[in-house]
Every structure is written in C-alpha cells, then in structure tokens.
Design a protein around this motif. Structure first.
Motif, short mmCIF file in Angstrom:
data_model
loop_
_atom_site.label_atom_id
_atom_site.label_comp_id
_atom_site.label_asym_id
_atom_site.label_seq_id
_atom_site.Cartn_x
_atom_site.Cartn_y
_atom_site.Cartn_z
N ILE A 357 0.84 -1.21 0.00
CA ILE A 357 0.00 0.00 0.00
C ILE A 357 0.87 1.25 0.00
O ILE A 357 0.62 2.21 -0.75
CB ILE A 357 -0.96 -0.01 1.21
N ALA A 358 1.92 1.25 0.84
CA ALA A 358 2.82 2.40 0.89
C ALA A 358 3.50 2.62 -0.45
O ALA A 358 3.63 3.76 -0.93
CB ALA A 358 3.87 2.19 1.99
N GLY A 359 3.93 1.54 -1.09
CA GLY A 359 4.55 1.66 -2.40
C GLY A 359 3.60 2.21 -3.45
O GLY A 359 3.98 3.05 -4.29
N LEU A 360 2.34 1.78 -3.39
CA LEU A 360 1.33 2.30 -4.33
C LEU A 360 1.09 3.79 -4.12
O LEU A 360 0.96 4.55 -5.09
CB LEU A 360 0.03 1.52 -4.17
N LEU A 361 1.00 4.19 -2.87
CA LEU A 361 0.79 5.62 -2.59
C LEU A 361 1.97 6.45 -3.08
O LEU A 361 1.80 7.55 -3.63
CB LEU A 361 0.56 5.83 -1.10
N LEU A 362 3.19 5.91 -2.91
CA LEU A 362 4.37 6.59 -3.45
C LEU A 362 4.30 6.69 -4.97
O LEU A 362 4.63 7.73 -5.55
CB LEU A 362 5.63 5.84 -3.04
N TYR A 363 3.86 5.62 -5.60
CA TYR A 363 3.78 5.59 -7.06
C TYR A 363 2.73 6.59 -7.55
O TYR A 363 2.94 7.29 -8.56
CB TYR A 363 3.42 4.18 -7.54
N ILE A 364 1.61 6.68 -6.84
CA ILE A 364 0.58 7.65 -7.21
C ILE A 364 1.15 9.07 -7.14
O ILE A 364 0.91 9.91 -8.02
CB ILE A 364 -0.65 7.51 -6.28
N TRP A 365 1.91 9.34 -6.07
CA TRP A 365 2.51 10.67 -5.92
C TRP A 365 3.51 10.95 -7.03
O TRP A 365 3.53 12.04 -7.62
CB TRP A 365 3.19 10.78 -4.56
N VAL A 366 4.38 9.96 -7.33
CA VAL A 366 5.39 10.14 -8.38
C VAL A 366 4.73 10.38 -9.73
O VAL A 366 5.13 11.29 -10.49
CB VAL A 366 6.32 8.90 -8.44
N ALA A 367 3.70 9.58 -10.06
CA ALA A 367 3.02 9.74 -11.35
C ALA A 367 2.37 11.10 -11.47
O ALA A 367 2.40 11.75 -12.53
CB ALA A 367 1.98 8.64 -11.53
N GLY A 368 1.77 11.60 -10.37
CA GLY A 368 1.14 12.91 -10.40
C GLY A 368 2.13 14.04 -10.39
O GLY A 368 1.93 15.08 -11.04
N ARG A 369 3.25 13.86 -9.67
CA ARG A 369 4.25 14.92 -9.53
C ARG A 369 4.99 15.17 -10.84
O ARG A 369 5.23 16.31 -11.23
CB ARG A 369 5.24 14.53 -8.43
N TYR A 370 5.36 14.09 -11.55
CA TYR A 370 6.20 14.24 -12.74
C TYR A 370 5.44 14.05 -14.04
O TYR A 370 5.97 14.39 -15.11
CB TYR A 370 7.37 13.26 -12.67
N SER A 372 3.99 13.07 -17.51
CA SER A 372 4.55 12.35 -18.65
C SER A 372 6.08 12.46 -18.72
O SER A 372 6.71 11.77 -19.53
CB SER A 372 3.96 12.89 -19.96
N ALA A 373 6.67 13.32 -17.89
CA ALA A 373 8.12 13.49 -17.90
C ALA A 373 8.83 12.58 -16.89
O ALA A 373 10.04 12.68 -16.69
CB ALA A 373 8.47 14.95 -17.59
N VAL A 374 8.10 11.69 -16.25
CA VAL A 374 8.68 10.81 -15.24
C VAL A 374 9.75 9.92 -15.86
O VAL A 374 9.69 9.55 -17.04
CB VAL A 374 7.58 9.96 -14.58
N GLY A 450 -1.47 10.96 -23.43
CA GLY A 450 -0.51 10.76 -22.34
C GLY A 450 -1.09 11.16 -20.99
O GLY A 450 -1.01 10.39 -20.03
N ALA A 451 -1.67 12.35 -20.91
CA ALA A 451 -2.24 12.82 -19.65
C ALA A 451 -3.39 11.93 -19.20
O ALA A 451 -3.55 11.65 -18.00
CB ALA A 451 -2.72 14.26 -19.80
#
Length: 526
Positions: A357-370, A372-374, A450-451
């Motif tokens: 769950i923690a990893g998924l929440l991190l992934y959600i944040w990373v995907a939203g933060r960066y 299509s430029a991730v 992409g978005a």
C-alpha cells in the motif's frame, strides 16, 4: 522434536537426491507459466501493430488465458490425485508447449486468442501438480525452504516476464516481432518433458477416487458466467444479460456446494474437498489468494499500458523499469520464510500488505508529480517498496495455506489455491476495463492521450490500494503463529508412508495437531 532428532531416524533413500532435480523441473514449469502470463503484456503494442488486433482482442489475449486457467485448475488438480501427478504434469507441459507453438505461429488475432485459451487449459493441467508434487515429495521440515524458493520464483516470473518480453520484442529475431515470446517456451517445455519423465516420482491419492463430472460442469459454468460478462461488459455496453449472468453464477456456486457435500457423503469422490475449509489456515489463505489475485490482475496490465501506451516508452525501457521490483520480491520472499515467519507469524504477511500500500501511494505521488516526464529512476523507490511487500506475502502464504492439508487431498487443495488466485486475476483483468479504460475517452486526440493514461493509472492504483487494505484485514483470520516450529513434522504428514516418515514421527505429528486444536486427517477425509 527438532530437525536434528528427526532426520537420523529417516532411512536412507536413493530418491532423496532426485527430489531436488524434480523440484528444479516443476519450478521451471511454474516459472514458464508465470512468465507467459506477464510476458504478453509488454508485447501488446507490437501485437497490435503486427496483427491489427482491436482492444477487445488484446483483452482476450490476456483474459482468455486467465479464464481457461481458472476454469480448469480444480479439475486439473483432482485429475492429478486420481491418475497421478507426474502423468498429468507431463501431459500439461507437453500440451502447453504445443499451444505455445500455435501462439507463436498465429496468423491472425482470432487464432492467437484461441491458442491462448488452449494454453491456459494446458496450464490448468500442469500448474496444480507443481504444489502437489512438492507436498507429496518433501517432508514437512523441508517445505518451508521449498516454499521460500517457490516465492522467489513467483517474484522472478512476475517481473522478468516483461523484461524478457521486452528483449525478445526489441531484438526482433528473424523479423518475427512479438512471436519469440511464445516460441521461447518450446525448448524449455521439451526439456521439462524429457527430464520430468526421468526425475519426477509418481504420486496419487492413496484412496481410489473418481472424477466428478457434474462438479466439473458446475465449476466451469459458474466461473464462465461470472468472468465472461465482466471481461466483455464494457465493450458490449454492459448489457442486462451480463448482470443477470453474474448474479446467477452465485446460484450455480451454491448448487455446487450442495452437490459436492452430498457426493462426499455418497461415494467420497467430490471434485472439491469441502472438508479442507475446516482447516482455518486453508480457508483464510484462499480468501487472501482471491483478493491478492485481483491486485495482480489489475496492476501488471495497467502498469504496462501506462508505461508503453501512456508514456510512449519502448518495450525494453518499460521492461527494464521493473527490475528493482523483481529483485525486491525475490529477496524478500526468501528471507520471509527462512527468517521472519517463524518469529512473527502472520504479522509478516500483514507487513507485506502495508508495504505494498505504501509503495502504491508513493507511485501515485510520483506519477502525479512528474506526469509524462517521469523517468525510470524516479520509479525505483515505489517499485522496491512494493516488491518487498509482495515478497513478504507470496512465499509465506503458500506455505500457510497448504501446511494443514493431508497428502491425499494435496492435488485438490493445490487446484483450489491456484483457482481462487486465477479467478481473482481474471476478475482483476475484467475490472481493468472499468477502473482504467473507463476513465479514458474512446476518441481522445493524440496530444491528450498521455495525460489521460497518467490519470487512469493513478485511479487504478487507488483501487489496488483499496483491495490490499481488504487483504490486510482478511489476514487477521490466518493463524497468528506458524503451527509447527522449524524441524517439526505437522499433522498433515501423518498420512505419509512409513518409508518417508517413521511411525514415531507420525504419532508425534498427531499429538502436535491435538495440542494446537487442529483437526487431524480423519476429520478432513470424506
């Protein structure tokens, strides 16, 4: 009784060394199946370009395999109990190899879908025998180590599939595009067939059993009535008959339970040993397997679509991105069984769910933060956290579910375990059309694609996190501590023949079962 006390009492066996060869063979077959589930996802863009397959065909290339697999697993496990697990394993791996060749040479999407369904059916004969052969071949004090290896194989297969698929697709051997992802199974399958004949020992249920054809029909009908409308629902506009079919499937499953109970009383040869659910670890473990299958079904397909179709990454870049996840799963799986479960029990599995769950929440944040430029490097942390969490679940869970199962029902139990997980996977694949494609417009302009995929990916991960929260709660029903300390022989081994476990050990195993308040074998035998 400690391991050092029990081992000298075992008579020397010429086959002892051979069982490790047998383990390597069946683990390779399990790895081949796991890779084949995930390897297809990474090749979806290549398949679409080369064959002109529609989204519906693509979904059926993945879901058709899962449907056939889920529908046949219980039957495959019971056939192994009746006719011999080695025999069914060899039939399954041979058929799987032939089906892989048909997939590799498919001339159109329709042939590919049909070949994938055949492949899933053959896997349903092969895969249940893997855990059954392990359960019948290895004494209890060695199974923890074996299931630790199995968990590592699960982790490697889950993510090395996309990496291997990426390499085979990118290298484009002989201009075959995506086809080598299936053709690579041919040498592996042939080797497994030849070596399996030599090294795997035959085993079957000691009591004569008959195949329950009515049970087979009810299981298959119920699964298809539930999973087919869910898989095709969005594409067909969610017709009324689909909802009716899914509701009616519950009645079919209820009829199955009634029939199996009567058949067990009548002749002792039901397809599903309902008495297995009297074992708390088995009942709770299968519930966890079902919901965990939903997680895997949604996550891996959505993750691949997000990387390739959303971010526009190549198959190789997308596949290599999963390497940290694969390494983390394998390492955590080995450590969890060998070091952690004996000390912390089910808390290890629950910690795994929380880490995922923690990893998924991190992934959600990373995907939203960066957006299509991730970059792949920015995904490493969430993937490692998720991988460690998955590794803490997959290996201990298999051991926990099978630990109290008597040997004569190991095929049926293995089939049930795999069925509920594959049923969950098929449910997850069906839900992809709701949680992922449901948030993407059918006629988006290319510049908005992409978005839209990033947003759909985040939405899907929230669903996955919610299912994992349910898994965390269900895990409270698992035994708090391992039933047997390292080196002890549990009650499930009291049915082992005297050439495998001395009579004194079997008696001590029975005493252990009584001390733990668990049913011994007579209570579990129809």
């Amino acid at each position: 009784m400690t391991s050092s006390e029990s081992l000298p009492a075992l008579p020397p066996q010429p086959a002892d060394r051979r069982r490790w060869f047998a383990l390597a063979i069946v683990m390779t077959a399990a790895f081949m199946d796991l890779v084949d589930v995930t390897i297809v996802n990474i090749a979806i863009p290549s398949i679409t370009r080369d064959t002109g397959a529609s989204f519906t065909s693509i979904q059926w290339i993945t879901a058709g395999y899962a449907l056939a697999f889920a529908a046949g697993l219980i039957t495959g496990g019971r056939l192994g109990d009746i006719h011999g697990r080695k025999r069914l394993f060899l039939i399954g791996i041979g058929g799987f190899t032939i089906a892989s060749a048909l997939c590799g040479f498919a001339a159109n999407p329709e042939m590919l879908v049909a070949s994938r369904i055949l492949q899933g059916g053959m896997a349903a004969l092969m895969v249940p025998q893997v855990l059954s052969i392990v359960h019948a071949t290895f004494p209890a004090h060695e199974r923890g180590k074996v299931f630790g290896l199995f968990g590592a194989i699960v982790g490697l297969g889950a993510v090395s599939g996309p990496l291997l698929g990426a390499l085979l697709t990118e290298w484009n051997f002989f201009g075959l595009e995506w086809r080598p992802i299936f053709l690579i199974n041919l040498p592996v399958g042939i080797a497994g067939l030849l070596l399996g004949r030599k090294f795997i020992s035959e085993s079957k249920a000691p009591k004569a059993l008959r195949l329950d054809l009515t049970g087979v029909a009810l299981v298959t009908l119920g699964l298809l009535m539930l999973l087919y409308p869910l898989t095709r629902g969005r594409d067909l506009g969610w017709p009324l008959w689909g909802h009716v079919s899914m509701v009616a499937s519950l009645l079919v499953f209820a009829a199955l339970v009634v029939f199996e109970r009567r058949k067990a009383d009548r002749d002792g040869s039901p397809l599903i040993e309902l008495s297995l659910f009297r074992v708390k670890s088995f009942a709770a473990g299968t519930a966890v397997q079902l919901t965990f299958g939903v997680v895997m079904g949604i996550y891996f397909l959505v993750w691949t679509l997000y990387l390739q179709m959303g971010l526009g990454w190549s198959a190789l870049r997308a596949g290599s991105t999963g390497i940290p996840f694969s390494v983390a799963v394998s390492c955590a799986a080995g450590i969890s069984v060998q070091k952690l479960v004996s000390r912390f029990g089910r808390k290890v599995l629950q910690a795994g769910a929380l880490l995922m769950i923690a990893g998924l929440l991190l992934y959600i944040w990373v995907a939203g933060r960066y957006g299509s430029a991730v970059t792949p490097w920015q995904m490493v942390l969430p993937l490692v956290v998720m991988g460690v969490g998955m590794g803490l679940i997959v290996a201990p869970l298999t051991d926990a579910v099978l630990s109290g199962v008597p040997k004569e029902h190991s095929g049926s139990a293995s089939g049930l375990i795999n069925t509920v997980q594959q049923m969950g996977t098929a449910l997850g694949l069906g839900l992809v059309s709701v949680v992922f494609f449901g948030s993407i417009g059918d006629r988006l302009p290319p510049e908005a694609m992409g978005a839209a995929f990033v947003d759909a990916f985040q939405r899907s991960l929230w669903w996955v996190a919610g299912v994992l929260a349910v898994i965390f709660l269900v895990m409270f029903a698992l035994p708090a501590r391992p039933r047997v300390s390292p080196g002890q022989i549990p009650a499930s081994d009291q049915a082992e023949s005297s050439d495998q476990v001395p009579a004194s050990d079997r008696a001590e195993g029975s005493d252990q079962a009584q001390d733990d308040g668990l049913p011994n074998e007579p209570a579990l035998t129809s």
